[in-house]
Design an enzyme around this catalytic site. Sequence first.
Site, mmCIF file in Angstrom:
data_model
loop_
_atom_site.group_PDB
_atom_site.id
_atom_site.type_symbol
_atom_site.label_atom_id
_atom_site.label_comp_id
_atom_site.label_asym_id
_atom_site.label_seq_id
_atom_site.Cartn_x
_atom_site.Cartn_y
_atom_site.Cartn_z
ATOM 1 N N THR A 162 0.860 -1.189 0.000
ATOM 2 C CA THR A 162 0.000 0.000 0.000
ATOM 3 C C THR A 162 0.897 1.239 0.000
ATOM 4 O OG1 THR A 162 -0.288 -0.099 2.411
ATOM 5 C CG2 THR A 162 -2.060 -1.020 1.037
ATOM 6 N N LYS A 188 4.980 -6.341 3.903
ATOM 7 C CA LYS A 188 4.623 -4.981 3.488
ATOM 8 C C LYS A 188 4.257 -4.143 4.710
ATOM 9 C CE LYS A 188 0.984 -3.235 3.040
ATOM 10 N NZ LYS A 188 0.171 -2.314 3.910
ATOM 11 N N THR A 199 -1.039 -1.310 7.346
ATOM 12 C CA THR A 199 -0.939 -2.594 8.026
ATOM 13 C C THR A 199 0.375 -3.297 7.738
ATOM 14 O OG1 THR A 199 -3.293 -2.967 8.021
ATOM 15 C CG2 THR A 199 -1.909 -4.932 7.890
ATOM 16 N N GLU A 286 7.686 5.844 5.697
ATOM 17 C CA GLU A 286 7.544 7.112 4.983
ATOM 18 C C GLU A 286 8.149 8.257 5.779
ATOM 19 O OE1 GLU A 286 3.514 7.668 3.812
ATOM 20 O OE2 GLU A 286 3.529 5.859 2.573
ATOM 21 N N ASN A 412 1.198 12.776 6.407
ATOM 22 C CA ASN A 412 0.069 12.416 7.257
ATOM 23 C C ASN A 412 -0.904 13.542 7.519
ATOM 24 O OD1 ASN A 412 0.552 9.604 7.815
ATOM 25 N ND2 ASN A 412 2.456 10.348 8.697
#
Lengths: 417, 417
Positions: A162, A188, A199, A286, A412
């Site tokens: 994702t 992942k 997740t 990230e 975010n």
Amino acid sequence: MSVRYQPASAESILTVSGIRLGTASARIKNWERDDVLLIECEEGTIAAAVFTQNRFCAAPVLLDKEYLTLQRQYGKGLRGIIVNAGNANAGTGAEGFARAKQTSEEVARILLCAPEEVMVCSTGVIMEQLPVEKLIAVLPQAASRLDASSESWIRAARAIMTTDTVHKAISTQVIIDGEPVTVTGIAKGAGMIHPNMATMLSFIASDVPIAADVWQALWRDVVGVSFNAITIDGDTSTNDSLIAMATGQAKVPPIKNQHDPRLVLLKEALLDVALPLAQAIIRDGEGASKFITIHVEGHDVETCRKVAFSVAHSPLVKTAFFASDPNLGRIICAIGNATPEDLDAGRVSLWLGDVLVVDKGGRASSYREEDGQRVMQEEEIDIRIDLGHETHQNAKITIWTCDLSHDYVTINAEYRT
Amino acid sequence: MSVRYQPASAESILTVSGIRLGTASARIKNWERDDVLLIECEEGTIAAAVFTQNRFCAAPVLLDKEYLTLQRQYGKGLRGIIVNAGNANAGTGAEGFARAKQTSEEVARILLCAPEEVMVCSTGVIMEQLPVEKLIAVLPQAASRLDASSESWIRAARAIMTTDTVHKAISTQVIIDGEPVTVTGIAKGAGMIHPNMATMLSFIASDVPIAADVWQALWRDVVGVSFNAITIDGDTSTNDSLIAMATGQAKVPPIKNQHDPRLVLLKEALLDVALPLAQAIIRDGEGASKFITIHVEGHDVETCRKVAFSVAHSPLVKTAFFASDPNLGRIICAIGNATPEDLDAGRVSLWLGDVLVVDKGGRASSYREEDGQRVMQEEEIDIRIDLGHETHQNAKITIWTCDLSHDYVTINAEYRT
């Protein structure tokens, strides 16, 4: 962008006897890529699993727990796993559970097994119903692509992504009783949360023949020092699922109980796959610009873990790392905030890399700021904390985390339109 | 910049009989302002105090705890408090403790009392020795400026600031048995951490006559729902100290035990001072652009608190607030991460302002995104969480926090040169 992580090529991935993988594009989100993974396990495969502790666990997690219980109760194994990316099927209530169940039933029809022999995993948006018809529509396609090759593992690693920027896959092989035993895994997530919940999913397979309870205990141990020893921002998603499949097809006498000495080699092999995968999740976090290893020793396991996670979760420590700032005060404060009952501040020592910075509770007399700066300017940083407690079992734990940067806030704080 | 907070003027501050305050400039850091506060309490004053739980508590906190014990053991009261800003005297070992003690002895000489009747508070840089000679040098000056006026309270509120952008002071008066009882208080800190640790300090004084154990129990309760119900980033500093002085000079018959009905009025008065001060610390949180109130009910106290703080600490929730994004998934995830043992996700409801967004575990059918947006675009936002548990004592708790913005990262990722 990830901190010094090179995604695996197909050449480095070993196939696992008894496992085939196939992907397809259900377009659950509007992505131009495969977003569905079907794993087929030959009869005789058993599963071990560790799931999220989040009390809002998703429908597929609830279903998988039920199915795992049934598998063990009735001596059935695992015959398939279906994974979709784009919708987490979490916060979806009874309807969501029904759709997860329906998915397992459709897969069972295709793989010619019972529904409870199929596990379902989802990752993506929360609180929106899973468009199950889109998923079911591409199951035949995914099944037609079932393949045992190394390339199929890479395709699988990509189909479950994702917010990841790179796919994560790795293999190892160990010789047990003169025979090769293979372990291959993909993972992942747990990147920063975009509007979707990032997740953590991992699927590891081995051809080792092993008793189900021994496999579960082993996997739990391995997860404890790998996937459960990483943290980005302290949150665990509603969907975290870590599944280990053992097909039993290696030409090795079966491992039947906890005392089998060959478990040492097998555990090392699992760690050789699980640790890099878990660390890759951090490296690909990230906004991460630093890969940080935190070692804590000198107290019991629970206290060492509390302290390590307190340091890893502190926004004040994480922003200091982003700034490459050897800010001892913030680390000390984070240690103190773990508030273990019998922490004696006057016994605590702290190293940044190889530099002693705090010596038994006070600034080390040998410490010079420029030595701390030298360590903090690297992309990869080690912190070592010795809690100096003399009477408890001397545990040593290691966890990994990353820094808190402007990119984290940017990513975010984007409005979800 | 602070979220809708107006600093108090001297006109709004009531003096407290038996309390005088004086400030001075010791230049412990290179600030062009007063950085030392001396509070003098007339004989008969008793103290209640709540300190940080951080295991790395600073030298002055260790000393104050010792002194408070001695005060109670020997029936002595509090005669003075000395506060310095710029150096926290934390992580300074035995030398730091000696300097804190020396400070109390010097103050005792000036105020003509015993050292254990003097409490010492410090806030500022960690892990550097307190330049105690600079502090002691200005004690006579601070003493010469001791004054009971409203202006002296404002000067005091300013002298204790570190990362605050505004001074924080407030007064109230309540009529008990026909007589006025005054409560006045000042506070600082828990703003974002600059290179200095933004300790939370508060000094509240009342002229109420009250027994020491009743005062301590009352203060602890008040702190529990005010200063300990705020959080910016989950860290408590090494120096947090909240001290309440009762001079006993009001013309009211003394409150001698826990069952005195007048305690209800007195507690309200203390809350009328402590709550706004605690909230002012949030409003003035560095980088804060949102003032967020989180109400949790429908379970026992401990569970409600765990859930509330999990939501308040989640960087994912806080960045969503910064973005004015009604991101339900992140709030739900944070609730689930508090992992209370018997949380039934299917019973949880969530309101953003007056808008029902989650209804018993699933997205509310009445919820429209634009209603959530409307609430999130305000500077002041209320979240209400009902955990829906039927069998436990139905607690209701409220905490306050702020968002996580770019400014937070900017301020905290500055290199300390």
